[in-house]
Scaffold this motif. Structure first.
Motif, PDB file in Angstrom:
ATOM      1  N   ALA A   1      -2.213   5.077   2.421  1.00 40.22           N
ATOM      2  CA  ALA A   1      -1.225   5.745   3.271  1.00 40.22           C
ATOM      3  C   ALA A   1      -0.672   6.945   2.530  1.00 40.22           C
ATOM      4  CB  ALA A   1      -0.097   4.769   3.622  1.00 40.22           C
ATOM      5  N   ARG A   2      -0.915   8.148   3.069  1.00 35.24           N
ATOM      6  CA  ARG A   2      -0.421   9.360   2.419  1.00 35.24           C
ATOM      7  C   ARG A   2       0.949   9.774   2.935  1.00 35.24           C
ATOM      8  NH1 ARG A   2      -3.843  11.777  -0.864  1.00 35.24           N
ATOM      9  NH2 ARG A   2      -6.015  11.133  -0.855  1.00 35.24           N
ATOM     10  N   GLU A   3       1.397   9.136   4.007  1.00 30.58           N
ATOM     11  CA  GLU A   3       2.734   9.414   4.514  1.00 30.58           C
ATOM     12  C   GLU A   3       3.438   8.093   4.755  1.00 30.58           C
ATOM     13  OE1 GLU A   3       2.604  11.803   7.972  1.00 30.58           O
ATOM     14  OE2 GLU A   3       1.615  13.500   7.014  1.00 30.58           O
TER      15      GLU A   3
ATOM     16  N   ARG B   1       0.804  -1.222   0.000  1.00 30.12           N
ATOM     17  CA  ARG B   1       0.000   0.000   0.000  1.00 30.12           C
ATOM     18  C   ARG B   1       0.838   1.274   0.000  1.00 30.12           C
ATOM     19  NH1 ARG B   1      -2.527   1.114   6.014  1.00 30.12           N
ATOM     20  NH2 ARG B   1      -0.572   1.107   7.149  1.00 30.12           N
ATOM     21  N   SER B   2       2.148   1.140   0.171  1.00 29.27           N
ATOM     22  CA  SER B   2       2.983   2.343   0.232  1.00 29.27           C
ATOM     23  C   SER B   2       3.981   2.418  -0.911  1.00 29.27           C
ATOM     24  CB  SER B   2       3.728   2.408   1.573  1.00 29.27           C
ATOM     25  OG  SER B   2       4.652   1.337   1.679  1.00 29.27           O
ATOM     26  N   SER B   3       3.808   1.600  -1.941  1.00 33.25           N
ATOM     27  CA  SER B   3       4.711   1.632  -3.092  1.00 33.25           C
ATOM     28  C   SER B   3       3.894   1.773  -4.365  1.00 33.25           C
ATOM     29  CB  SER B   3       5.558   0.360  -3.157  1.00 33.25           C
ATOM     30  OG  SER B   3       4.748  -0.777  -3.405  1.00 33.25           O
ATOM     31  N   GLY B   4       4.499   2.410  -5.375  1.00 31.80           N
ATOM     32  CA  GLY B   4       3.782   2.593  -6.626  1.00 31.80           C
ATOM     33  C   GLY B   4       3.411   1.286  -7.284  1.00 31.80           C
ATOM     34  N   TRP B   5       4.350   0.331  -7.308  1.00 34.15           N
ATOM     35  CA  TRP B   5       4.076  -0.973  -7.915  1.00 34.15           C
ATOM     36  C   TRP B   5       2.960  -1.690  -7.156  1.00 34.15           C
ATOM     37  CZ3 TRP B   5       6.482  -2.103 -12.432  1.00 34.15           C
ATOM     38  CH2 TRP B   5       6.324  -3.382 -12.967  1.00 34.15           C
ATOM     39  N   GLY B   6       2.997  -1.604  -5.851  1.00 31.58           N
ATOM     40  CA  GLY B   6       1.968  -2.257  -5.038  1.00 31.58           C
ATOM     41  C   GLY B   6       0.599  -1.641  -5.238  1.00 31.58           C
TER      42      GLY B   6
ATOM     43  N   ALA C   1      -0.318   8.220  -3.402  1.00 36.14           N
ATOM     44  CA  ALA C   1      -1.636   7.950  -2.846  1.00 36.14           C
ATOM     45  C   ALA C   1      -2.723   8.702  -3.607  1.00 36.14           C
ATOM     46  CB  ALA C   1      -1.668   8.329  -1.368  1.00 36.14           C
ATOM     47  N   THR C   2      -2.453   9.976  -3.931  1.00 35.56           N
ATOM     48  CA  THR C   2      -3.434  10.782  -4.655  1.00 35.56           C
ATOM     49  C   THR C   2      -3.657  10.239  -6.059  1.00 35.56           C
ATOM     50  OG1 THR C   2      -2.840  12.759  -3.397  1.00 35.56           O
ATOM     51  CG2 THR C   2      -3.955  13.098  -5.491  1.00 35.56           C
TER      52      THR C   2
ATOM     53  N   LEU D   1       2.145   5.367 -14.770  1.00 37.58           N
ATOM     54  CA  LEU D   1       1.073   4.420 -15.092  1.00 37.58           C
ATOM     55  C   LEU D   1      -0.183   4.716 -14.284  1.00 37.58           C
ATOM     56  CD1 LEU D   1       3.154   1.120 -15.399  1.00 37.58           C
ATOM     57  CD2 LEU D   1       2.099   2.437 -17.250  1.00 37.58           C
ATOM     58  N   LEU D   2      -0.017   5.127 -13.029  1.00 38.52           N
ATOM     59  CA  LEU D   2      -1.185   5.523 -12.248  1.00 38.52           C
ATOM     60  C   LEU D   2      -1.854   6.742 -12.883  1.00 38.52           C
ATOM     61  CD1 LEU D   2       0.176   5.072  -8.610  1.00 38.52           C
ATOM     62  CD2 LEU D   2      -1.728   3.817  -9.631  1.00 38.52           C
ATOM     63  N   GLY D   3      -1.040   7.651 -13.377  1.00 36.51           N
ATOM     64  CA  GLY D   3      -1.599   8.814 -14.050  1.00 36.51           C
ATOM     65  C   GLY D   3      -2.330   8.450 -15.325  1.00 36.51           C
ATOM     66  N   ARG D   4      -1.871   7.419 -16.012  1.00 37.02           N
ATOM     67  CA  ARG D   4      -2.540   6.975 -17.239  1.00 37.02           C
ATOM     68  C   ARG D   4      -3.921   6.425 -16.939  1.00 37.02           C
ATOM     69  NH1 ARG D   4      -0.273   2.497 -21.613  1.00 37.02           N
ATOM     70  NH2 ARG D   4      -1.954   2.782 -23.137  1.00 37.02           N
ATOM     71  N   GLY D   5      -4.043   5.682 -15.820  1.00 35.62           N
ATOM     72  CA  GLY D   5      -5.349   5.217 -15.384  1.00 35.62           C
ATOM     73  C   GLY D   5      -5.657   3.779 -15.742  1.00 35.62           C
ATOM     74  N   PHE D   6      -6.613   3.201 -15.035  1.00 39.47           N
ATOM     75  CA  PHE D   6      -6.964   1.790 -15.199  1.00 39.47           C
ATOM     76  C   PHE D   6      -7.882   1.532 -16.391  1.00 39.47           C
ATOM     77  CE2 PHE D   6      -5.795   2.066 -10.678  1.00 39.47           C
ATOM     78  CZ  PHE D   6      -4.857   1.036 -10.615  1.00 39.47           C
ATOM     79  N   ARG D   7      -8.392   2.566 -17.003  1.00 37.48           N
ATOM     80  CA  ARG D   7      -9.226   2.365 -18.181  1.00 37.48           C
ATOM     81  C   ARG D   7      -8.392   1.903 -19.374  1.00 37.48           C
ATOM     82  NH1 ARG D   7     -14.243   4.052 -18.589  1.00 37.48           N
ATOM     83  NH2 ARG D   7     -13.964   5.649 -16.952  1.00 37.48           N
ATOM     84  N   GLN D   8      -7.129   2.317 -19.408  1.00 32.92           N
ATOM     85  CA  GLN D   8      -6.264   1.982 -20.539  1.00 32.92           C
ATOM     86  C   GLN D   8      -5.157   0.993 -20.185  1.00 32.92           C
ATOM     87  OE1 GLN D   8      -5.009   5.457 -22.936  1.00 32.92           O
ATOM     88  NE2 GLN D   8      -6.128   6.700 -21.433  1.00 32.92           N
ATOM     89  N   LEU D   9      -4.846   0.824 -18.916  1.00 31.22           N
ATOM     90  CA  LEU D   9      -3.716  -0.004 -18.494  1.00 31.22           C
ATOM     91  C   LEU D   9      -3.867  -1.439 -18.995  1.00 31.22           C
ATOM     92  CD1 LEU D   9      -1.108   0.130 -16.765  1.00 31.22           C
ATOM     93  CD2 LEU D   9      -2.480  -0.716 -14.841  1.00 31.22           C
TER      94      LEU D   9
END
Length: 479
Positions: free
Chosen positions: A249-251, A14-19, A228-229, A122-130
């Motif tokens: 988790a934001r921090e 929950r605290s990593s981009g890949w996760g 997180a955002t 990839l998070l910015g790209r979004g789950f609609r296209q991933l």
């Protein structure tokens, strides 16, 4: 060690981009959104971070538990001993460096491996296209990044950083001491501040630099809020109702809190004792005290083996343990401890119940509130209830005591409350829980070692009974 290992997996996820990418893909696939495509993405993300995840959870839990003790627990398990050896080898330095330095370095390597810069893109790209092609077998996967760190001399690169930190911060609060620091002491707080504000971030930055030189960019240690955002926004774009249920988790959690979701811990003491219910209490003679249980039926069925016997929804009983059996002499429904004490020929009565029992039966709570002491096994989440007490401005006193393989954390609410709440678990877990509660609620959760001296004989009897009779210690309720 097992519960800490699993919790560390959860925290890293929950605290990593890949996760977060994997979690989002898995949650959305299960909800029905792009079920097959995102399921494939999830499986690929998991597969490409498996070694990093297992190395992280195995090594960090071993460092907290004690590496020698961990090796004993893992004896014969070649797979996880290999993960431990690989994790420890990530810090290949000469000299007797403290475990604070080594642990922070291992944590940083594996955390950075799961934070490739591409994960934020990839998070910015979004789950609609991933799609699965976006997370192929390239060098940005965590396991590939880990291999690159190892192959480019990362494990041998720590000595200059450690030496610089040692020279810059000669007084760190006692990390060189062989004596365990008391939680809440000035030395403990000084060391904790050094780890959180200096050691962890500097190790994280060092790993980023090693991977940068190999052409692998990373998400910085101060970008957890951005991750997180981006994650919440990506989920909300395709499923607002799912996003509303997500806690992120934001921090970055403090190093000694990583993964310690202590309400998930389960301590198995033994197979359930065989229980015999008898209609009339006949306390055995020759004892210097008598144990009285006031229990919810579901709690009792979770701790003891009743066979085909009908178990009341709640009951009071005189309990006697003999070998692998427990005899429960049922008292009349509604009997109070004072009434029970009147028939015990002047032998002291130990009054024992559980937090779930009190939460479910308000009249029993009110009745037991009139005598002191009452020992309450914490079988509901401790942190949740302490948060409620603190929100109400209630003082919570705490004390800890080593019990050999286990540690007792006792809590008492205000100065005149009759209940003594007992939480028994692994030594690392209980000391960390006690420290975390005091830091989260300063002035409201306080350390008072003398709490254990207020009813010393009764406290000893209560702890002995739990360790000799209980099947499972956990904070999730009876279900």
């Amino acid at each position: 060690m097992t519960e800490m290992h699993e919790a560390l997996h959860h925290e890293l996820q929950r605290s990593s981009g890949w996760g977060l990418l994997a979690s989002g893909a898995g949650i959305l696939a299960r909800s029905g959104f792009r079920r097959h495509a995102l399921r494939e993405v999830f499986l690929r993300l998991v597969d490409q971070s498996r070694d990093s995840h297992e190395t992280y959870a195995t090594t960090l839990s071993a460092i907290v538990t004690g590496v020698d003790a961990a090796r004993e627990l893992l004896a014969g398990n070649r797979e996880y001993l290999a993960y431990l050896d690989r994790g420890l080898a990530l810090v290949d330095v000469d000299g007797d460096w403290s475990w604070q330095f080594r642990g922070a370095a291992v944590d940083a390597v594996l955390r950075v491996c799961l934070r490739p810069a591409v994960s934020l893109d990839l998070l910015g790209r979004g789950f609609r296209q991933l799609g699965s092609g976006d997370v192929g077998d390239g060098r940005d996967s965590p396991d590939q990044r880990l291999a690159v760190f190892e192959q480019t001399g990362g494990p041998q690169s720590w000595t200059p950083l450690f030496a610089a930190l040692l020279a810059e911060f000669p007084d760190r609060g006692g990390d060189a001491s062989s004596v365990r620091l008391r939680a809440g002491s000035p030395e403990f707080e000084q060391l904790r501040q050094f780890e959180e504000e200096v050691l962890g971030p500097r190790c994280h930055a060092h790993v980023c630099e090693v991977l940068d030189r190999a052409g692998l960019a990373s998400v910085g240690s101060r970008q957890q809020s951005a991750l997180a955002t981006a994650y919440r926004d990506a989920v909300a774009e395709v499923s607002p109702e799912t996003a509303a249920l997500i806690t992120v988790a934001r921090e970055r959690l403090a190093a000694h809190e990583d993964g310690l979701e202590l309400h998930r811990q389960r301590v198995l003491l033994r197979a359930p004792l065989t229980a015999e219910l008898v209609p009339v209490a006949e306390p055995a003679g020759g004892q210097d005290h008598v144990c009285g249980l006031w229990l919810d039926g579901a709690v009792a069925k979770g701790q003891f083996a009743f066979g085909g016997q009908d178990v009341p929804e709640r009951f009071a009983a005189i309990a006697t343990v003999s070998g692998a059996a427990i005899r429960l002499g049922l008292l009349p429904d509604g009997v109070t401890p004072t009434q029970c004490q009147a028939v015990l020929a002047n032998r002291p009565l130990l009054v024992l119940t559980t937090h779930h029992t009190l939460a479910r039966h308000g009249d029993l709570l009110a009745m037991l509130h009139t005598i002191e002491p009452v020992f309450v096994v914490m079988d509901l989440p401790v942190e949740r209830h302490v948060a409620q007490w603190a929100a109400g401005g209630i003082l919570v006193r705490t004390a800890t005591r080593d019990l050999g393989d286990f540690t007792l954390l006792m809590l008492a609410v205000t100065r005149n409350h009759p209940f003594r709440f007992l939480c028994i678990g692994t030594p690392a877990g209980m000391y960390l829980l006690a420290d975390r509660l005091r830091r989260r609620y300063p002035g409201q959760v306080v350390l008072e070692p003398t709490l254990l001296d207020e009813h010393p004989a009764a406290t000893g009897y209560a702890v002995d009974f739990i360790l000799n009779a209980w099947h499972l210690l956990k904070q999730g309720g009876p279900a």
